[in-house]
Write an enzyme that holds these catalytic residues in place. Sequence first.
Site, short mmCIF file in Angstrom:
data_model
loop_
_atom_site.label_atom_id
_atom_site.label_comp_id
_atom_site.label_asym_id
_atom_site.label_seq_id
_atom_site.Cartn_x
_atom_site.Cartn_y
_atom_site.Cartn_z
CG ASP A 177 -1.77 1.29 1.31
OD1 ASP A 177 -1.68 2.09 0.50
OD2 ASP A 177 -2.40 1.32 2.40
CE LYS B 180 -1.34 6.93 -3.58
NZ LYS B 180 -1.95 6.08 -2.56
CD GLU C 247 -4.80 3.47 -2.53
OE1 GLU C 247 -5.73 4.24 -2.16
OE2 GLU C 247 -3.73 3.82 -2.84
CG ASP D 194 -9.64 4.17 0.31
OD1 ASP D 194 -8.92 4.81 1.22
OD2 ASP D 194 -9.01 3.58 -0.78
#
Lengths: 175, 619
Positions: B25, B86, B184, B206
């Site tokens: 992850d 990210k 994800e 999420d």
Amino acid sequence: MNYFQLFGLSANFNIDLAKLSQLYQALQKTVHPDRFAHGSSQQQMIAVQKSAMINDAYQTLKKPLERAGYLLKLRGTEMPSEQASFSDNQFLMRQMDLREMLAEVKFADDVDSALFEANQTLEQEFLVLFKAMQTRLAQNTIDADKLAYEDFRKLKFYQKLQIELERLEEQLLTD
Amino acid sequence: MALLQIAEPGQSTVPHEHRLAAGIDLGTTNSLVASVKSGEAQTLNDESGNDILPSIVSYQADSVLVGEQAKSHAISDAENTIVSAKRLIGRSLEDIQSKYPSLPYTFCGDENHPEIQTRQGLINPVQVSADILKHLNTRAEQALGGELTGVVITVPAHFDDAQRQSTKDAAKIAGLNVLRLLNEPTAAAVAYGLDSGQEGVIAIYDLGGGTFDISILRLNKGVFEVLATGGDSALGGDDFDVAVVDHIIEKANLTRPLSNVMERQLSQQACWAKEQLSTHDSVDIDLSQGGKPWSMCLSKATFNGLIGGLVNKTLRACRRTLKDAEITIDDVIEVVMVGGSTRIPLVRSEVEKHFQKSPLTSIDPDKVVAIGAAIQADILAGNKPDSDMLLLDVIPLSLGLEIMGGLVEKVIARNTTIPVAKAQEFTTFKDGQTAMAVHVLQGERELVEDCRSLARFELRGIPPMTAGAAHIRVTFKVDADGLLEVSAMEKSTGVESKIEVKPSFGLDDKKITQMIVDSMTNAKGDIQARMVKEQQVEASRVIESIQAALAEDGKLLSSPEISVIEDAISSLAKITQTSIAADIEAAIEILNESTATFAERRMDASIRTALSGQSVDEV
């Protein structure tokens, strides 16, 4: 191999959607690239191709209008180009009315109910045409298919209007 | 009681060795690595027993620090310590500067390839991600006691093509074999789905550090079919921090620009305050500096007021995605919460109100994605040949081409199941036109300027014809990682000219190779050794899989066909002993080509078997 054959179904308009979905999942379980993630690049490439084809076949057969278009193409029904004009003046007039109806939604006193009514109108008229097409497709003759193709083209118009209505709804409800 | 299985004599059902695989992850704020050990997916710890690795890399004069060690430099050495890389990956400079105006970095590089000036030179955000991946890879290899055959790396479902491609590039630079990029929310569904064995429609909410995803899935007998996905690739817990920072600045009568140290300190304070408010009704923020005392109290109510708009934005995305999935809230049997930001009480209560059911939170929201990725990695590595699980994911954003008038013609609509291949025909605009500019875009809007530009290329050598006579067929292919490949071909005259492009918003292959070289201490020798090794691993993988296929389905081939393949196998096996990567690669290619028909026949045979299995069910 056509899309119906791919799923082992006979080429009819009326199909069992639950069965189609079940067949689709069974096929993807055998060909999906995930099954070959540790295999050779050759296997992976073929898996991607097959899996993409099965996805396309499923999406085409799942959606009634797409399925109708695909079936007419398979039967070799003569299809004038998309730009070809309609001879049905009454239908064209009605389309103009409906466009006007959509254009006026945002000026309505009660936008919510105007949206709802517009949606109802489109849905009802779509359904009437759709049922006519369904009956003609079931006859499976050259003449009936020609008429079914006219219905199909008209239904495409309704589909476009429905998409426009959805866009309008999104706009009006997020503002 | 389940019956034990016994193989037929002579059949190759020797249990193959367990291949080491891991799920990663790669988060905005934190990253984790997990693996299936003795049948159970678990996150892997570092020496000090922590599984969570802060996604922070600090470029020191003579070392690269990752995680907690880097975190300690985040304030004192903000310019050289990259947090939340990210958010920068696969983005243009303009994009970054308009979304995050107060970053402490000095950006260099061109518009499409932003780089950060550090004391180790220019660092690309892809490099930062690669350094985090390398760190996690080392941890996994130590914990599992061997080299990994492959990894599954998770990405936000809403990531566009450039962001996905950049993530895969980062893995390549880190020397990892990517089995799959996995969305994800889908990973989270895997983690939960297998536990509960449910059937029906579920929603995955999420909310991570930097991104928000909502995915609607249908579960049915081991199949996870994503119906629709939506969200915002630039909305997450970091934005809550920014809202708190802005509030503090206002209350403290500070004016921007502030020093980098001050910005970092404020955002760390804001993040801390946010976390405290999950369990407390108010929190004191202390910003005393150089003997100048200053503090303020932030109440939960004020905090909720600051983030309310952002939470509402996520709920709007939920509504839109449910509509895309053609599902109503009543159809949703379960809502799963993923991501650290779902710990915030307001987020939980609003989601509960929206979906009219209390959300599932039984798996730690920080770990659930890594656990799901580990389960998928174990299956993809081939450790569970009998697994019934299948993930059918979708592309999050429509793909299209620029047409006359600066408009975008969609070729593949969002929420189309992948892999997918679609072709569309275009024609020339002018008489005698011999070239065509193909501009590939991603997004939902109608105007080119409102969509994300992924790639541009030119198709040349179109025979001169009158306007509208040429037939240019443009094919879009999206693979199971959600990555796009575009090709164009002129077909009306039978003369085919064809060009293939991979969207390369981020880095081209040359640059990637250079970065791999740079990352090696003893550059030249190392990279050659690595390339040879990679090809050797690939060769043995190919040989192994073809031999297994021959043992199982050799009956689909004539004996001359079999001997052609066997010859190719033995010559590849011989060449593999040498140490010239290109030769091994060529021999693999020959073997692959010799098995093309076989692979196709096997696939068709398995399709027939699957179908006949279905009709038997019906009888």
